[in-house]
Design a protein around this motif. Structure first.
Motif, PDB file in Angstrom:
ATOM      1  N   ASP A   1       0.817  -1.216   0.000  1.00 22.89           N
ATOM      2  CA  ASP A   1       0.000   0.000   0.000  1.00 22.89           C
ATOM      3  C   ASP A   1       0.852   1.268   0.000  1.00 22.89           C
ATOM      4  O   ASP A   1       0.331   2.374   0.025  1.00 22.89           O
ATOM      5  CB  ASP A   1      -0.912   0.017   1.226  1.00 22.89           C
ATOM      6  N   LEU A   2       2.176   1.122  -0.039  1.00 21.80           N
ATOM      7  CA  LEU A   2       3.091   2.259   0.042  1.00 21.80           C
ATOM      8  C   LEU A   2       3.713   2.521  -1.332  1.00 21.80           C
ATOM      9  O   LEU A   2       4.119   1.589  -2.025  1.00 21.80           O
ATOM     10  CB  LEU A   2       4.192   1.963   1.070  1.00 21.80           C
ATOM     11  N   PHE A   3       3.762   3.797  -1.726  1.00 24.60           N
ATOM     12  CA  PHE A   3       4.420   4.147  -2.986  1.00 24.60           C
ATOM     13  C   PHE A   3       5.182   5.461  -2.832  1.00 24.60           C
ATOM     14  O   PHE A   3       4.889   6.277  -1.949  1.00 24.60           O
ATOM     15  CB  PHE A   3       3.427   4.216  -4.155  1.00 24.60           C
ATOM     16  N   ILE A   4       6.178   5.624  -3.721  1.00 27.68           N
ATOM     17  CA  ILE A   4       7.088   6.766  -3.662  1.00 27.68           C
ATOM     18  C   ILE A   4       6.768   7.696  -4.824  1.00 27.68           C
ATOM     19  O   ILE A   4       6.547   7.250  -5.956  1.00 27.68           O
ATOM     20  CB  ILE A   4       8.564   6.303  -3.718  1.00 27.68           C
ATOM     21  N   VAL A   5       6.743   8.993  -4.531  1.00 25.34           N
ATOM     22  CA  VAL A   5       6.480  10.014  -5.541  1.00 25.34           C
ATOM     23  C   VAL A   5       7.652  10.984  -5.556  1.00 25.34           C
ATOM     24  O   VAL A   5       8.031  11.524  -4.507  1.00 25.34           O
ATOM     25  CB  VAL A   5       5.167  10.773  -5.260  1.00 25.34           C
ATOM     26  N   GLY A   6       8.236  11.186  -6.757  1.00 28.42           N
ATOM     27  CA  GLY A   6       9.289  12.177  -6.923  1.00 28.42           C
ATOM     28  C   GLY A   6       8.749  13.410  -7.621  1.00 28.42           C
ATOM     29  O   GLY A   6       8.018  13.304  -8.612  1.00 28.42           O
ATOM     30  N   HIS A   7       9.093  14.604  -7.095  1.00 31.75           N
ATOM     31  CA  HIS A   7       8.602  15.863  -7.655  1.00 31.75           C
ATOM     32  C   HIS A   7       9.764  16.673  -8.200  1.00 31.75           C
ATOM     33  O   HIS A   7      10.813  16.794  -7.550  1.00 31.75           O
ATOM     34  CB  HIS A   7       7.869  16.680  -6.589  1.00 31.75           C
ATOM     35  N   GLY A   8       9.554  17.216  -9.382  1.00 27.86           N
ATOM     36  CA  GLY A   8      10.545  18.074 -10.013  1.00 27.86           C
ATOM     37  C   GLY A   8       9.886  18.858 -11.129  1.00 27.86           C
ATOM     38  O   GLY A   8       8.712  19.236 -11.026  1.00 27.86           O
ATOM     39  N   SER A   9      10.626  19.118 -12.213  1.00 32.49           N
ATOM     40  CA  SER A   9      10.067  19.840 -13.347  1.00 32.49           C
ATOM     41  C   SER A   9      10.765  19.380 -14.622  1.00 32.49           C
ATOM     42  O   SER A   9      11.991  19.242 -14.654  1.00 32.49           O
ATOM     43  CB  SER A   9      10.232  21.339 -13.164  1.00 32.49           C
ATOM     44  N   TYR A  10       9.945  19.144 -15.675  1.00 31.29           N
ATOM     45  CA  TYR A  10      10.494  18.776 -16.976  1.00 31.29           C
ATOM     46  C   TYR A  10      10.837  20.015 -17.819  1.00 31.29           C
ATOM     47  O   TYR A  10      11.437  19.885 -18.872  1.00 31.29           O
ATOM     48  CB  TYR A  10       9.500  17.895 -17.749  1.00 31.29           C
ATOM     49  N   ASP A  11      10.424  21.186 -17.333  1.00 28.87           N
ATOM     50  CA  ASP A  11      10.672  22.420 -18.074  1.00 28.87           C
ATOM     51  C   ASP A  11      12.075  22.930 -17.760  1.00 28.87           C
ATOM     52  O   ASP A  11      12.437  23.105 -16.588  1.00 28.87           O
ATOM     53  CB  ASP A  11       9.613  23.463 -17.693  1.00 28.87           C
ATOM     54  N   PHE A  12      12.853  23.180 -18.814  1.00 33.39           N
ATOM     55  CA  PHE A  12      14.236  23.630 -18.620  1.00 33.39           C
ATOM     56  C   PHE A  12      14.289  25.004 -17.964  1.00 33.39           C
ATOM     57  O   PHE A  12      15.195  25.302 -17.175  1.00 33.39           O
ATOM     58  CB  PHE A  12      14.954  23.665 -19.975  1.00 33.39           C
ATOM     59  N   VAL A  13      13.310  25.863 -18.264  1.00 31.78           N
ATOM     60  CA  VAL A  13      13.323  27.237 -17.743  1.00 31.78           C
ATOM     61  C   VAL A  13      12.878  27.272 -16.281  1.00 31.78           C
ATOM     62  O   VAL A  13      13.408  28.043 -15.483  1.00 31.78           O
ATOM     63  CB  VAL A  13      12.404  28.129 -18.614  1.00 31.78           C
ATOM     64  N   LYS A  14      11.893  26.435 -15.904  1.00 37.67           N
ATOM     65  CA  LYS A  14      11.296  26.503 -14.565  1.00 37.67           C
ATOM     66  C   LYS A  14      11.909  25.468 -13.626  1.00 37.67           C
ATOM     67  O   LYS A  14      11.198  24.689 -12.996  1.00 37.67           O
ATOM     68  CB  LYS A  14       9.788  26.276 -14.654  1.00 37.67           C
ATOM     69  N   GLN A  15      13.200  25.458 -13.528  1.00 37.71           N
ATOM     70  CA  GLN A  15      13.854  24.522 -12.613  1.00 37.71           C
ATOM     71  C   GLN A  15      13.986  25.147 -11.226  1.00 37.71           C
ATOM     72  O   GLN A  15      14.405  26.297 -11.090  1.00 37.71           O
ATOM     73  CB  GLN A  15      15.231  24.124 -13.136  1.00 37.71           C
ATOM     74  N   SER A  16      13.594  24.385 -10.204  1.00 40.48           N
ATOM     75  CA  SER A  16      13.670  24.890  -8.818  1.00 40.48           C
ATOM     76  C   SER A  16      13.990  23.717  -7.910  1.00 40.48           C
ATOM     77  O   SER A  16      14.773  22.833  -8.264  1.00 40.48           O
ATOM     78  CB  SER A  16      12.356  25.575  -8.439  1.00 40.48           C
ATOM     79  N   ARG A  17      13.362  23.677  -6.778  1.00 41.14           N
ATOM     80  CA  ARG A  17      13.610  22.633  -5.781  1.00 41.14           C
ATOM     81  C   ARG A  17      12.925  21.326  -6.179  1.00 41.14           C
ATOM     82  O   ARG A  17      12.191  21.266  -7.170  1.00 41.14           O
ATOM     83  CB  ARG A  17      13.078  23.094  -4.417  1.00 41.14           C
ATOM     84  N   GLY A  18      13.140  20.279  -5.358  1.00 47.68           N
ATOM     85  CA  GLY A  18      12.491  18.985  -5.563  1.00 47.68           C
ATOM     86  C   GLY A  18      12.019  18.405  -4.246  1.00 47.68           C
ATOM     87  O   GLY A  18      12.427  18.851  -3.160  1.00 47.68           O
ATOM     88  N   MET A  19      11.155  17.411  -4.319  1.00 52.11           N
ATOM     89  CA  MET A  19      10.622  16.764  -3.121  1.00 52.11           C
ATOM     90  C   MET A  19      10.459  15.275  -3.372  1.00 52.11           C
ATOM     91  O   MET A  19      10.120  14.852  -4.491  1.00 52.11           O
ATOM     92  CB  MET A  19       9.267  17.354  -2.720  1.00 52.11           C
ATOM     93  N   LEU A  20      10.709  14.492  -2.322  1.00 57.11           N
ATOM     94  CA  LEU A  20      10.471  13.044  -2.348  1.00 57.11           C
ATOM     95  C   LEU A  20       9.435  12.735  -1.276  1.00 57.11           C
ATOM     96  O   LEU A  20       9.677  12.974  -0.082  1.00 57.11           O
ATOM     97  CB  LEU A  20      11.768  12.280  -2.081  1.00 57.11           C
ATOM     98  N   LEU A  21       8.268  12.241  -1.694  1.00 61.17           N
ATOM     99  CA  LEU A  21       7.158  11.978  -0.776  1.00 61.17           C
ATOM    100  C   LEU A  21       6.828  10.491  -0.776  1.00 61.17           C
ATOM    101  O   LEU A  21       6.928   9.823  -1.810  1.00 61.17           O
ATOM    102  CB  LEU A  21       5.918  12.765  -1.179  1.00 61.17           C
TER     103      LEU A  21
END
Length: 727
Positions: free
Chosen positions: A370-390
């Motif tokens: 019942d557990l899954f991992i989600v990675g957050h980022g951005s595919y846009d080259f211009v809008k690169q910022s922080r990331g999160m692992l939930l």
């Protein structure tokens, strides 16, 4: 005969009421003989004395008795013999008295045994209630049998009057000086029965009981019950063991205690420095703050487990209808859809701080289903910022279980099969890192690459855990746009990298200055390792080619497939068939391949760029793909080889694009991520997970061999024309 005053006669008649008036009428109607008898009877009454006869005033005619002038005489005060003699000052003194609700007769010295202190203690609270009057009464319901009998008895007694008796009541008020009022009543005169008979008067009938008009009749009932005797039950047990402890706290003992605490803190700091070397000073200060706050957060950590359980219980009650659908709902309308199916939306996972970040990685835990991992980022080259692992669980859809922040966007993630607490992550800046879930959240990764340790120069698009090497060291592979496929090994406290292969594009050598030959490097976007052949793996590139590679050969490729016209977004081996793999691309197509044949077996055009594709874990012929127009497509080759059996819009907004899809290994659900940071869980209808039907007298064969045979049967239909032309 004595003449009565008019006022007295008036009072007597008025006091008798309706019955008295009727009796007087009867006396007036009597014949002369009977009236003569009554006069003689009345004449026999003794006359009052002169002192009792009322006088009349000559002027006003008012009645005046004797002793009228007594009020004008002076009144003398009679003092008791034991009265106190007080002075004028004492008489004028004001004495205030405060009235309280306390009972003055209540006992103040009630003593009871205290089990806590093991001694008799005086009770401080005393009951101040004093009962002055009690009355026990009873009420009878009007509609009951007893109430009806009583009302009937009263009505008959008031209606029926005997004709043989006539009552005449006359009150004579005679005032005397000593007596205030003296009344005399006339005696009952019994007449002869033959003289009082009236033949014309009919006998009265008993009055019938009138029904109550109020249907909401209120009544009170009371009953007396037997009070059971109160019993006190007690048990005696052995007292718990006690021990007296005493110690003296001197100055040197306090100093030694502080020194021990400082040594513990220093040791914990050294351990953290050894495990995770931090390059920046800010991270060092954060680590110091955490170690200093560890002792303070001990009391909070004790409650965290209980708080998590309570939070899950509350969420289960909140989303009870969704949980019931997840567990029990089966879409019965699939029977009338001609092998077509649907996706039922269940939960939607979102986190406020990850709203503007796209879902760049999805992965189920191999141990906790019942557990899954989600990675957050951005595919846009211009809008690169922080990331999160939930980390989310189906038991708590409202809030993630663990949260890890990163300075660069996360592009891929993978969970170790044997050690599910280890998560490897690839960043947009080319670094790779390993997070340990056993450590508290919001901490730095336990392993991270750097420029010195051979990090990638372009974004890392995919990472995969591998089996432990000969020295039992854990290792994983990564692929990046810089054309390198790197093997990373976890040795002690650092990552050791080894370049496995470089993706060089054949036939693109260009002569540079001074006769140097420059080769174009292929940009890797995805890869997948064979489920049974350990050394074999596939790599997809931005140029649309798929390379079949081996871990043993770093200088050349085993085979090259000209697969797509645009970047290959995903490559996956079939979990059952060892020769089949699937690929998807931004050129709107999904292709199924046999790695021994250079041409695709099946090609599907989905009219939009395909972001991800995944095989179903329960069937060799079922796979799902997601497109950037917000739709999810589910195919079953054994049902329909040409079209999807389910094509459903998952995201409402047109601008919102779907990025990834993953099947659950146990439950019939999929999770789909989009570029708004939302993860949607959907349930597959029965037509999307059809199992072979049971035939009469035959057992249903299950297992990987059956799935391989099912897919081989479909592939043979495609291979036959090729074999005939080759002959």
């Amino acid at each position: 005969r004595r003449q009565l005053p008019a006022a007295a006669a008036r009072r007597g008649v008025a006091g008798r009421g309706r019955k008295g008036g009727a009796a007087a009428g009867r006396v007036a109607a009597m014949p002369g003989k009977e009236l003569h008898k009554r006069k003689s009877v009345i004449g026999q009454f003794p006359r009052g004395s002169k002192s009792t006869i009322k006088r009349r005033d000559d002027e006003g005619g008012t009645e005046l008795g004797e002793g009228v002038d007594e009020w004008t005489q002076a009144k003398t005060l009679i003092k008791p013999p034991d009265q106190l003699e007080l002075t004028e000052a004492e008489l004028k003194e004001e004495i205030t008295r405060i009235l309280t609700a306390n009972n003055p007769h209540a006992p103040q010295n009630i003593v009871r045994y205290s089990f806590k202190e093991r001694a008799y203690k005086q009770m401080s609270v005393v009951d101040q209630l004093a009962v002055h009057f009690t009355l026990c009464g009873n009420l009878i319901f009007r509609d009951s049998d007893e109430g009806r009998r009583q009302s009937l008895r009263r009505s008959t007694m008031s209606a029926v009057v005997p004709a043989s008796s006539v009552i005449l009541d006359l009150e004579l008020e005679l005032e005397e000086p000593d007596l205030k009022e003296d009344t005399s009543q006339l005696t009952v005169v019994n007449a002869a029965p033959e003289e009082l008979e009236e033949p014309d008067q009919p006998q009265p009938r008993p009055v019938q009981e009138r029904k109550l008009t109020n249907q909401f009749n209120f009544s009170e009932r009371a009953s007396q019950t037997y009070n059971n005797p109160v019993r006190d039950r007690a048990c005696q047990m052995e007292p718990p063991p006690r021990a007296n402890f005493s110690a003296s706290a001197n100055q040197w003992e306090i100093y030694d205690a502080y020194m021990e605490e400082l040594q513990k803190l220093e040791k914990s700091k050294e351990k953290e420095k050894q495990k995770a070397p931090v390059s920046k000073k800010e991270d060092k200060t954060r680590g110091r703050k955490l170690t200093s706050l560890e002792s303070q957060s001990d009391d909070i950590t004790k409650v965290t487990k209980a708080a998590k359980i309570v939070e899950r219980m509350v969420n289960q009650n909140t989303f009870d209808d969704i949980a019931q659908d997840f567990k029990y709902f089966e879409d019965t309308s699939d029977e009338y859809r001609d092998n077509l199916g649907t996706l039922l939306p269940l939960w939607k996972f979102q986190y406020d701080k990850a709203k503007r970040l796209a879902v760049t990685a999805l992965c189920w835990s191999p141990k906790y289903k019942d557990l899954f991992i989600v990675g957050h980022g951005s595919y846009d080259f211009v809008k690169q910022s922080r990331g999160m692992l939930l980390l989310y669980t189906l038991k708590n859809p409202s809030f993630p279980e663990c949260i890890f922040n990163s300075e660069s966007g996360i592009m891929c993630a993978d969970v170790h099969v044997d050690h599910p607490y280890l998560i490897v992550v690839g960043f947009y800046d080319g670094n790779v890192a390993v997070y340990n879930l056993k450590k508290p959240a919001n901490t730095q990764p336990c392993f991270k690459s750097s420029a010195k340790s051979g990090k990638h120069t372009d974004p890392v698009w995919q990472v995969k855990w591998q089996k432990d090497d000969m020295d039992n060291n854990r290792n994983f592979f990564s692929v990046s746009s810089d054309g390198r496929i790197v093997s990373w090994t976890l040795v002690k406290n650092e990552l050791v990298h080894t370049d496995v292969i470089k993706l060089l594009v054949e036939g693109t050598t260009v002569e540079g200055p001074e006769g140097l030959q420059l080769q174009t490097i292929g940009c890797g976007t995805s890869f997948d390792f064979h489920k049974k052949i350990d050394y074999l793996f596939l790599v997809g590139t931005e140029e649309g080619k798929i390379y079949k590679c081996s871990k043993n050969y770093s200088s050349q490729f085993l085979d090259i497939f000209n697969a797509h016209h645009m970047a290959v977004d995903a490559v996956n081996w079939n979990p059952f068939h060892s020769k089949v793999f699937i690929s998807c691309s931004s050129d709107w197509t999904v292709k199924i391949w046999d790695h021994t044949i250079k041409t695709p077996m099946f090609i599907y055009d989905l009219n939009s760029a395909v972001g991800d594709v995944a095989w179903a874990p329960y069937s060799s012929t079922v796979f799902a793909a997601v497109t950037t127009d917000g739709k999810a497509h589910v195919f079953d080759l054994s049902v329909n080889k040409y079209e999807p059996i389910c094509s459903q819009a998952v995201v409402a907004k047109k601008k919102n694009k779907i990025t990834h899809i993953q099947f659950n290994a146990v439950y019939p659900i999929v999770i789909i991520g989009d570029d708004r940071g939302h993860v949607t869980c959907l349930k597959l209808s029965p037509n999307l997970r059809k199992m072979p039907k049971e035939k009469k007298g035959q057992e249903v064969q299950k297992g990987p061999e059956v799935e391989i045979a099912k897919l081989d049967k479909l592939l043979n239909l495609v291979r036959e024309p090729v074999a005939k032309t080759s002959k």
